[in-house]
Design a protein around this motif. Structure first.
Motif, PDB file in Angstrom:
ATOM      1  N   GLY A 146      49.881 -88.136   8.800  1.00 64.26           N
ATOM      2  CA  GLY A 146      48.493 -88.439   9.596  1.00 64.26           C
ATOM      3  C   GLY A 146      48.161 -89.526  10.286  1.00 64.26           C
ATOM      4  N   LEU A 147      47.289 -89.348  11.451  1.00 66.93           N
ATOM      5  CA  LEU A 147      46.859 -90.458  11.983  1.00 66.93           C
ATOM      6  C   LEU A 147      45.166 -90.227  11.797  1.00 66.93           C
ATOM      7  CD1 LEU A 147      47.373 -92.717  14.424  1.00 66.93           C
ATOM      8  CD2 LEU A 147      46.826 -91.079  16.088  1.00 66.93           C
ATOM      9  N   LEU A 148      44.747 -91.402  11.566  1.00 68.12           N
ATOM     10  CA  LEU A 148      43.165 -91.522  11.419  1.00 68.12           C
ATOM     11  C   LEU A 148      42.612 -91.291  12.613  1.00 68.12           C
ATOM     12  CD1 LEU A 148      41.043 -91.956   9.188  1.00 68.12           C
ATOM     13  CD2 LEU A 148      41.074 -94.321  10.016  1.00 68.12           C
ATOM     14  N   ALA A 190      47.440 -88.537  25.044  1.00 68.41           N
ATOM     15  CA  ALA A 190      47.749 -88.782  26.579  1.00 68.41           C
ATOM     16  C   ALA A 190      49.428 -88.835  26.751  1.00 68.41           C
ATOM     17  CB  ALA A 190      47.461 -90.082  27.141  1.00 68.41           C
ATOM     18  N   GLU A 191      50.095 -88.682  25.804  1.00 70.28           N
ATOM     19  CA  GLU A 191      51.527 -88.510  25.774  1.00 70.28           C
ATOM     20  C   GLU A 191      51.829 -87.093  25.823  1.00 70.28           C
ATOM     21  OE1 GLU A 191      54.158 -90.848  26.773  1.00 70.28           O
ATOM     22  OE2 GLU A 191      52.225 -91.911  27.225  1.00 70.28           O
ATOM     23  N   GLY A 192      50.943 -86.260  25.856  1.00 75.48           N
ATOM     24  CA  GLY A 192      51.344 -84.733  25.614  1.00 75.48           C
ATOM     25  C   GLY A 192      51.114 -84.246  24.290  1.00 75.48           C
ATOM     26  N   TYR A 193      50.806 -84.839  23.239  1.00 72.38           N
ATOM     27  CA  TYR A 193      50.870 -84.337  21.706  1.00 72.38           C
ATOM     28  C   TYR A 193      49.220 -83.742  21.731  1.00 72.38           C
ATOM     29  CZ  TYR A 193      54.904 -87.228  20.759  1.00 72.38           C
ATOM     30  OH  TYR A 193      56.047 -87.397  20.834  1.00 72.38           O
ATOM     31  N   ALA A 194      49.288 -82.455  20.880  1.00 71.91           N
ATOM     32  CA  ALA A 194      48.285 -81.420  20.738  1.00 71.91           C
ATOM     33  C   ALA A 194      48.344 -81.758  19.104  1.00 71.91           C
ATOM     34  CB  ALA A 194      48.489 -80.406  21.316  1.00 71.91           C
ATOM     35  N   GLY A 239      54.239 -85.578  14.253  1.00 69.49           N
ATOM     36  CA  GLY A 239      54.009 -86.507  13.282  1.00 69.49           C
ATOM     37  C   GLY A 239      52.313 -87.052  13.614  1.00 69.49           C
ATOM     38  N   PRO A 240      52.114 -88.173  12.951  1.00 70.62           N
ATOM     39  CA  PRO A 240      52.850 -89.396  12.447  1.00 70.62           C
ATOM     40  C   PRO A 240      53.319 -88.881  10.773  1.00 70.62           C
ATOM     41  CG  PRO A 240      50.774 -90.294  12.561  1.00 70.62           C
ATOM     42  CD  PRO A 240      50.861 -88.746  13.343  1.00 70.62           C
ATOM     43  N   PHE A 241      54.424 -89.383  10.531  1.00 69.37           N
ATOM     44  CA  PHE A 241      54.731 -89.100   9.116  1.00 69.37           C
ATOM     45  C   PHE A 241      55.624 -90.447   8.608  1.00 69.37           C
ATOM     46  CE2 PHE A 241      54.998 -84.602  10.287  1.00 69.37           C
ATOM     47  CZ  PHE A 241      54.218 -84.088   9.500  1.00 69.37           C
ATOM     48  N   ASN A 242      55.233 -91.070   7.697  1.00 70.86           N
ATOM     49  CA  ASN A 242      55.723 -92.399   7.361  1.00 70.86           C
ATOM     50  C   ASN A 242      56.344 -92.542   5.981  1.00 70.86           C
ATOM     51  OD1 ASN A 242      53.913 -93.187   9.589  1.00 70.86           O
ATOM     52  ND2 ASN A 242      52.517 -94.095   8.404  1.00 70.86           N
ATOM     53  N   LEU A 243      57.457 -91.814   5.965  1.00 73.06           N
ATOM     54  CA  LEU A 243      58.517 -91.191   6.670  1.00 73.06           C
ATOM     55  C   LEU A 243      58.300 -89.932   6.673  1.00 73.06           C
ATOM     56  CD1 LEU A 243      61.429 -93.813   6.197  1.00 73.06           C
ATOM     57  CD2 LEU A 243      60.153 -93.860   8.415  1.00 73.06           C
ATOM     58  N   ASN A 244      57.875 -89.182   5.648  1.00 70.97           N
ATOM     59  CA  ASN A 244      57.977 -87.552   5.761  1.00 70.97           C
ATOM     60  C   ASN A 244      56.597 -87.258   5.023  1.00 70.97           C
ATOM     61  OD1 ASN A 244      58.263 -87.767   2.901  1.00 70.97           O
ATOM     62  ND2 ASN A 244      60.046 -86.304   2.986  1.00 70.97           N
ATOM     63  N   ILE A 245      56.590 -85.967   4.754  1.00 69.16           N
ATOM     64  CA  ILE A 245      55.148 -85.432   4.541  1.00 69.16           C
ATOM     65  C   ILE A 245      54.678 -85.633   2.959  1.00 69.16           C
ATOM     66  CG2 ILE A 245      55.892 -83.228   3.585  1.00 69.16           C
ATOM     67  CD1 ILE A 245      53.403 -82.039   5.102  1.00 69.16           C
ATOM     68  N   ASN A 246      55.863 -86.196   2.457  1.00 69.45           N
ATOM     69  CA  ASN A 246      55.500 -86.663   0.986  1.00 69.45           C
ATOM     70  C   ASN A 246      55.110 -88.010   0.811  1.00 69.45           C
ATOM     71  OD1 ASN A 246      55.886 -84.000  -0.084  1.00 69.45           O
ATOM     72  ND2 ASN A 246      58.328 -84.130  -0.205  1.00 69.45           N
ATOM     73  N   ARG A 254      45.264 -86.402  11.573  1.00 64.29           N
ATOM     74  CA  ARG A 254      45.489 -85.356  12.310  1.00 64.29           C
ATOM     75  C   ARG A 254      47.214 -85.527  12.346  1.00 64.29           C
ATOM     76  NH1 ARG A 254      42.236 -83.697  17.137  1.00 64.29           N
ATOM     77  NH2 ARG A 254      41.353 -82.741  15.303  1.00 64.29           N
ATOM     78  N   ILE A 255      47.950 -84.484  12.383  1.00 62.06           N
ATOM     79  CA  ILE A 255      49.309 -84.335  12.570  1.00 62.06           C
ATOM     80  C   ILE A 255      49.311 -83.747  13.841  1.00 62.06           C
ATOM     81  CG2 ILE A 255      51.442 -83.344  11.819  1.00 62.06           C
ATOM     82  CD1 ILE A 255      50.596 -85.290   9.705  1.00 62.06           C
ATOM     83  N   TYR A 256      50.292 -84.162  14.639  1.00 55.93           N
ATOM     84  CA  TYR A 256      50.364 -83.918  16.363  1.00 55.93           C
ATOM     85  C   TYR A 256      51.982 -83.158  16.347  1.00 55.93           C
ATOM     86  CZ  TYR A 256      46.204 -86.732  17.550  1.00 55.93           C
ATOM     87  OH  TYR A 256      44.880 -87.163  17.572  1.00 55.93           O
TER      88      TYR A 256
END
Length: 375
Positions: free
Chosen positions: A130-132, A157-161, A119-126, A367-369
Motif C-alpha cells: 500500500g501507499l500511505l 496522474a499516471e492513470g492509476y485508480a 501496487g505498490p507491493f514491496n515486494l508482494n502482499i505478504n 491504498r492499493i492502485y
C-alpha cells in the motif's frame, strides 16, 4: 530541466543507490524512519529472500543530470495470472520522473504478458503493501510504508485508480475497552476454548501452525497469496530475534488450533536514530534496546481465524480474547500503544474490532492502485 534517464539496477552499487534514495527524499520529514540497510539488502536479494523463488522482479532508477531522483520495482508472479505489480516507488515531486519510472515498469510488465498492474507491493502482499494516503503526521510502525503526501496524486496522474484500501488502527492499552467489549469479556469463556502463548521450545512447529492457520484464514481475502515452506523458513529465521513469546498467542478450540495473533515490538522506534546503519555502534544500540525492551509501541502484524469459525459467534470472540492477552502482557512490558494493521477495507469483521479497540476510524490509510495495461 535536463531529460530523465531510466537505468535498470544491475550492480551492487546500483542497489545501494536504490536502497538509499528515499532517505534523501525524506530528509526534512520528521516522521520518516530509515530502514536498516542490511535488512533491505536481504529483502531485495534473490540469494536471501525466498520470495524470488516465486516471482521475477526488476528494479529501475531514474536519473537527471547524473543524480538519482527516483526508483520503482516491477514484479511478475505466475500465481497472479495476467496481473503484474509495481512497488518501492519513491521519487522527487516531479511529473516527468514519475512518468518515466512507471513507463519503464509497465513496459517490462507488458513484455511478461501482463494485462493489469497493481501496487505498490514491496515486494508482494505478504510484505509491505500500500501507499500511505492518510496519516502522514505519525511515524510508521514496523514493516509499514511511509510516503510523502505528493506521491499518491502523482501515481493517480499516471492513470492509476483505487483497487483496495488498507487500514491501520491505534489502540491505547491504558484506555479501558469499550463497555460492550468489557461485557463480552466478563462472561465465562466458552467451553473448550484455550488461549495460550507459543511454546518457545517448539518454535518451528508453532510457527508452522501459525502459517497453516494464516493460509486458511486469509484464503478468501482479496489479493491473497499463500506462504510457502521456503518463505516459512525465512520467516522463522527473520522473526526470531524480534519475537517475544509472550506476545504470540494461539487459540485452541477443543484442543485444535483455531486462531492466532502475533504482536511485534515496533523496531522502527528502536532504530529511528540509526539512519539505517548498524555500523559502527548501531548493532550494540539495537541489541541493548531489544534486550532491555525499551520500546513503548508495538504492532499486531498477523492475526487469523480458521474459516470454519468465520461465521460463528465463537469466531468473533476469539480475536477479542487474543487482543485481551496483548493488552495484559503489553502493559507488563511497558507498551503504551499497539497498532492493528493492516486490515482490508473489505474485511468488515476485523474492521469492527479495529474500530471498537482503536476508538473509531483508522488513524492511517494505505491504498492499493490498479491500472489496465494497453498492449
Amino acid at each position: 530541466m535536463s531529460q530523465v534517464e531510466i537505468r535498470p539496477v544491475q550492480s551492487k552499487r546500483d542497489m545501494e543507490t536504490f536502497i538509499a534514495l528515499p532517505n534523501g527524499l525524506h530528509r526534512n520529514d520528521p516522521h520518516y524512519v530509515a530502514p536498516l540497510k542490511l535488512e533491505r539488502r536481504q529483502a531485495l536479494s534473490p540469494k536471501s529472500n525466498p520470495l524470488f523463488n516465486h516471482i521475477e522482479a526488476r528494479f529501475f532508477l531514474a536519473y537527471r543530470g547524473g543524480k538519482p531522483v527516483g526508483r520503482i520495482s516491477a514484479q511478475a508472479d505466475p500465481r497472479l495470472g495476467p496481473i503484474g505489480q509495481f512497488g518501492l516507488i519513491a521519487a522527487e515531486d516531479d511529473a516527468a520522473v514519475f512518468h518515466a519510472l512507471f513507463g519503464a515498469a509497465e513496459s517490462w510488465l507488458r513484455a511478461q504478458g501482463k494485462r493489469e498492474v497493481q501496487g505498490p507491493f514491496n515486494l508482494n502482499i505478504n510484505e509491505e503493501s500500500g501507499l500511505l494516503i492518510e496519516g502522514f503526521d505519525t511515524p510508521p510502525m514496523l514493516l509499514m510504508p511511509h510516503d510523502m503526501p505528493y506521491v499518491a496524486p502523482r501515481v493517480e496522474a499516471e492513470g492509476y485508480a483505487k483497487a483496495m484500501d488498507l487500514f491501520a488502527y491505534l489502540h491505547d492499552v491504558s484506555v479501558p475497552f469499550p463497555k460492550a467489549v468489557e461485557r463480552i469479556l466478563a462472561r465465562p469463556r466458552p467451553e473448550g476454548v484455550v488461549v495460550r502463548h507459543i511454546d518457545w521450545k517448539r518454535y518451528d512447529e508453532e510457527l508452522r501452525t501459525i502459517v497453516d492457520i494464516f493460509n486458511d484464514a486469509w484464503s478468501e481475502n482479496w489479493g491473497f497469496l499463500p506462504l510457502g515452506e521456503d518463505e516459512l523458513q525465512h520467516l522463522a529465521k527473520s522473526m526470531k530475534p524480534l519475537l517475544d513469546d509472550k506476545l504470540a498467542w494461539i487459540a485452541e478450540v477443543d484442543g485444535k488450533p483455531a486462531a492466532f495473533g502475533v504482536a511485534l515490538p515496533n523496531l522502527n522506534e528502536m532504530i529511528r536514530d540509526l539512519g539505517g546503519d548498524l555500523l559502527p555502534f548501531g548493532w550494540a544500540k539495537l541489541v541493548w534496546r531489544l534486550k532491555r525492551r525499551t520500546y513503548t509501541t508495538g504492532r499486531v502484524a498477523l492475526m487469523g481465524v480458521r474459516r470454519e469459525h468465520h461465521r460463528s459467534y465463537l469466531g468473533k470472540l476469539v480475536p477479542l480474547f487474543i487482543f485481551e492477552k496483548f493488552r495484559e502482557v503489553g502493559r507488563e512490558r511497558g507498551v503504551k500503544k499497539v497498532e492493528m494493521s493492516w486490515v482490508l477495507e473489505s474485511n468488515m469483521p476485523m474492521r469492527h474490532i479495529g474500530e471498537a479497540l482503536g476508538g473509531g476510524a483508522p488513524y492511517k490509510t494505505y491504498r492499493i492502485y490498479t491500472k489496465p495495461l494497453v498492449a
